[in-house]
Motif scaffolding. Structure first.
Motif, PDB file in Angstrom:
ATOM      1  N   THR A   2      -5.278   9.769  -2.117  1.00 19.39           N
ATOM      2  CA  THR A   2      -5.476   8.525  -2.855  1.00 19.39           C
ATOM      3  C   THR A   2      -4.724   7.416  -2.141  1.00 19.39           C
ATOM      4  O   THR A   2      -3.556   7.595  -1.772  1.00 19.39           O
ATOM      5  CB  THR A   2      -4.975   8.642  -4.304  1.00 19.39           C
ATOM      6  OG1 THR A   2      -5.706   9.673  -4.972  1.00 19.39           O
ATOM      7  CG2 THR A   2      -5.169   7.324  -5.058  1.00 19.39           C
ATOM      8  N   GLN A  10      -6.476  16.260  -2.386  1.00 21.77           N
ATOM      9  CA  GLN A  10      -6.954  14.912  -2.640  1.00 21.77           C
ATOM     10  C   GLN A  10      -6.055  13.888  -1.957  1.00 21.77           C
ATOM     11  O   GLN A  10      -4.824  14.024  -1.940  1.00 21.77           O
ATOM     12  CB  GLN A  10      -6.973  14.615  -4.146  1.00 21.77           C
ATOM     13  CG  GLN A  10      -7.940  15.459  -4.950  1.00 21.77           C
ATOM     14  CD  GLN A  10      -9.375  14.960  -4.826  1.00 21.77           C
ATOM     15  OE1 GLN A  10      -9.653  13.786  -5.029  1.00 21.77           O
ATOM     16  NE2 GLN A  10     -10.290  15.870  -4.504  1.00 21.77           N
ATOM     17  N   TYR A  65       0.820  -1.213   0.000  1.00 18.40           N
ATOM     18  CA  TYR A  65       0.000   0.000   0.000  1.00 18.40           C
ATOM     19  C   TYR A  65       0.855   1.265   0.000  1.00 18.40           C
ATOM     20  O   TYR A  65       2.014   1.247   0.410  1.00 18.40           O
ATOM     21  CB  TYR A  65      -0.907   0.026   1.233  1.00 18.40           C
ATOM     22  CG  TYR A  65      -1.945  -1.054   1.243  1.00 18.40           C
ATOM     23  CD1 TYR A  65      -3.187  -0.862   0.652  1.00 18.40           C
ATOM     24  CD2 TYR A  65      -1.684  -2.289   1.839  1.00 18.40           C
ATOM     25  CE1 TYR A  65      -4.154  -1.861   0.663  1.00 18.40           C
ATOM     26  CE2 TYR A  65      -2.643  -3.295   1.854  1.00 18.40           C
ATOM     27  CZ  TYR A  65      -3.876  -3.067   1.269  1.00 18.40           C
ATOM     28  OH  TYR A  65      -4.824  -4.069   1.275  1.00 18.40           O
ATOM     29  N   MET A 105      -3.381   3.547  -2.636  1.00 22.10           N
ATOM     30  CA  MET A 105      -3.097   2.541  -3.656  1.00 22.10           C
ATOM     31  C   MET A 105      -2.733   1.218  -3.006  1.00 22.10           C
ATOM     32  O   MET A 105      -2.059   1.177  -1.975  1.00 22.10           O
ATOM     33  CB  MET A 105      -1.941   2.997  -4.548  1.00 22.10           C
ATOM     34  CG  MET A 105      -2.144   4.324  -5.261  1.00 22.10           C
ATOM     35  SD  MET A 105      -3.418   4.270  -6.536  1.00 22.10           S
ATOM     36  CE  MET A 105      -2.691   3.088  -7.698  1.00 22.10           C
ATOM     37  N   ASN A 106      -3.170   0.131  -3.623  1.00 26.36           N
ATOM     38  CA  ASN A 106      -2.726  -1.218  -3.290  1.00 26.36           C
ATOM     39  C   ASN A 106      -1.981  -1.729  -4.506  1.00 26.36           C
ATOM     40  O   ASN A 106      -2.597  -2.167  -5.475  1.00 26.36           O
ATOM     41  CB  ASN A 106      -3.912  -2.111  -2.952  1.00 26.36           C
ATOM     42  CG  ASN A 106      -3.506  -3.535  -2.583  1.00 26.36           C
ATOM     43  OD1 ASN A 106      -2.320  -3.884  -2.666  1.00 26.36           O
ATOM     44  ND2 ASN A 106      -4.446  -4.357  -2.187  1.00 26.36           N
ATOM     45  N   SER A 120      -0.728  -1.428  -7.900  1.00 28.43           N
ATOM     46  CA  SER A 120      -1.173  -0.561  -8.993  1.00 28.43           C
ATOM     47  C   SER A 120      -2.682  -0.322  -8.983  1.00 28.43           C
ATOM     48  O   SER A 120      -3.210   0.379  -9.836  1.00 28.43           O
ATOM     49  CB  SER A 120      -0.765  -1.175 -10.338  1.00 28.43           C
ATOM     50  OG  SER A 120      -1.351  -2.462 -10.490  1.00 28.43           O
ATOM     51  N   LYS A 121      -3.377  -0.894  -7.987  1.00 32.18           N
ATOM     52  CA  LYS A 121      -4.825  -0.765  -7.903  1.00 32.18           C
ATOM     53  C   LYS A 121      -5.215   0.371  -6.964  1.00 32.18           C
ATOM     54  O   LYS A 121      -4.718   0.459  -5.851  1.00 32.18           O
ATOM     55  CB  LYS A 121      -5.444  -2.075  -7.398  1.00 32.18           C
ATOM     56  CG  LYS A 121      -6.956  -2.056  -7.300  1.00 32.18           C
ATOM     57  CD  LYS A 121      -7.486  -3.380  -6.773  1.00 32.18           C
ATOM     58  CE  LYS A 121      -9.005  -3.343  -6.624  1.00 32.18           C
ATOM     59  NZ  LYS A 121      -9.537  -4.629  -6.088  1.00 32.18           N
ATOM     60  N   LYS A 122      -6.109   1.232  -7.437  1.00 26.27           N
ATOM     61  CA  LYS A 122      -6.577   2.332  -6.615  1.00 26.27           C
ATOM     62  C   LYS A 122      -7.652   1.841  -5.646  1.00 26.27           C
ATOM     63  O   LYS A 122      -8.674   1.291  -6.054  1.00 26.27           O
ATOM     64  CB  LYS A 122      -7.130   3.454  -7.484  1.00 26.27           C
ATOM     65  CG  LYS A 122      -7.550   4.693  -6.702  1.00 26.27           C
ATOM     66  CD  LYS A 122      -8.183   5.748  -7.606  1.00 26.27           C
ATOM     67  CE  LYS A 122      -7.171   6.327  -8.570  1.00 26.27           C
ATOM     68  NZ  LYS A 122      -7.763   7.459  -9.360  1.00 26.27           N
ATOM     69  N   VAL A 123      -7.410   2.038  -4.358  1.00 31.34           N
ATOM     70  CA  VAL A 123      -8.385   1.660  -3.340  1.00 31.34           C
ATOM     71  C   VAL A 123      -9.474   2.712  -3.226  1.00 31.34           C
ATOM     72  O   VAL A 123     -10.653   2.398  -3.056  1.00 31.34           O
ATOM     73  CB  VAL A 123      -7.694   1.454  -1.974  1.00 31.34           C
ATOM     74  CG1 VAL A 123      -8.712   1.131  -0.887  1.00 31.34           C
ATOM     75  CG2 VAL A 123      -6.645   0.357  -2.073  1.00 31.34           C
ATOM     76  N   GLY A 124      -9.073   3.979  -3.333  1.00 33.31           N
ATOM     77  CA  GLY A 124     -10.051   5.059  -3.254  1.00 33.31           C
ATOM     78  C   GLY A 124      -9.389   6.414  -3.295  1.00 33.31           C
ATOM     79  O   GLY A 124      -8.195   6.551  -3.026  1.00 33.31           O
ATOM     80  N   THR A 125     -10.163   7.434  -3.640  1.00 33.48           N
ATOM     81  CA  THR A 125      -9.709   8.820  -3.649  1.00 33.48           C
ATOM     82  C   THR A 125     -10.741   9.658  -2.919  1.00 33.48           C
ATOM     83  O   THR A 125     -11.946   9.512  -3.147  1.00 33.48           O
ATOM     84  CB  THR A 125      -9.522   9.347  -5.081  1.00 33.48           C
ATOM     85  OG1 THR A 125      -8.504   8.588  -5.739  1.00 33.48           O
ATOM     86  CG2 THR A 125      -9.108  10.814  -5.082  1.00 33.48           C
TER      87      THR A 125
END
Length: 259
Positions: A152, A150, A140, A154-155, A157-162
């Motif tokens: 953001t 903002q 992460y 990340m996990n 290359s996957k975005k967990v949330g913004t």
């Protein structure tokens, strides 16, 4: 006046009220037991904690670089060096703020790791011996962009949330650069946040706040109108969902605060 100044309790945006309660009487002179290989009188050295300021140690020069996610934890207090094989300049305790001390690795050499430290000045690093450390990798990372306000998560290359967040005001800005998740705390006074997540960085303009060391943190906020504004004393106020996600990240997880 920024919103913080309008509420005495809620105005403790730099988590000082929570931190000061756990400040040892003398962090620099507390006797400790060093791990294997460190032959030094610990009482002569400062501890690398959020309460101390260190000198004679190297700075992190890749301020905005992406950390590998490799984190290490000393099972016992270890010595911290300016250079591998040199003289110890500090000690790194196994726990602080009620949490295990996990610090991110910024450089590795055979038998040694250079790690980010939670002390002042911001971006201070030090070398610790690899022997006896617990090692892990966090997939992460949390990224705060001050300009757009903002956050953001990340996990890999996957975005967990913004989420839209509140950041430091013009006179008390949120410090920039890479840092890390230092601890997870549940404050006695939950008026403004059920959890506080201190980072390994400090306010660039406030030496202390409310008697504490000016440690910057992620925390919640009850008034949703603050999100998207620069109104804090340096901390990053986040919505409830973001706070829950951040609280689930491993300690030592890299945090990048960009302009």
């Amino acid at each position: 006046m920024p919103l913080d100044a309008s509420r005495r309790l809620i105005g403790a945006a730099l988590v000082a009220m929570s931190l000061v309660a756990s400040t040892p009487a003398s962090v620099a002179a507390s006797p400790v037991t060093l791990a294997v290989g460190a032959s030094v009188t610990a009482t002569a050295l400062p501890q690398a904690t959020t309460f101390t300021e260190l000198s004679g140690l190297p700075q992190d020069t890749d301020t905005y670089g992406k950390l590998s996610g490799v984190v290490v934890h000393p099972a016992r207090t270890v010595a911290v060096y300016a250079l591998p094989g040199g003289k110890p300049a500090a000690t790194l305790p196994a726990k602080q703020l009620g949490s295990q001390t996990w610090v991110p690795v910024v450089e590795a050499r055979k038998g040694w790791y250079r790690v980010l430290l939670p002390s002042k000045p911001n971006h201070v690093t030090g070398w610790i011996k690899a022997k006896g450390l617990k090692k892990a990798r966090s997939r992460y990372r949390a990224i705060v962009k001050l300009g757009t306000r903002q956050l953001t998560v990340m996990n890999a290359s996957k975005k967990v949330g913004t989420w839209t967040v509140a950041v430091g005001g013009s006179e008390t800005p949120t410090p920039v650069g890479r840092t890390f998740m230092l601890a997870l705390m549940s404050p006695k006074e939950k008026a403004y946040s059920p959890l506080i997540l201190p980072l390994g960085t400090h306010s660039p303009t406030l030496d202390t706040f409310g008697g504490g060391p000016g440690t910057v943190a992620f925390h919640g906020w009850p008034d949703l109108k603050v999100f998207g504004k620069a109104v804090t004393h340096g901390c990053v106020r986040v919505p409830a969902r973001a706070l829950k996600v951040l609280a689930g990240l491993p300690l030592g997880t890299p945090v990048l605060i960009a302009p």
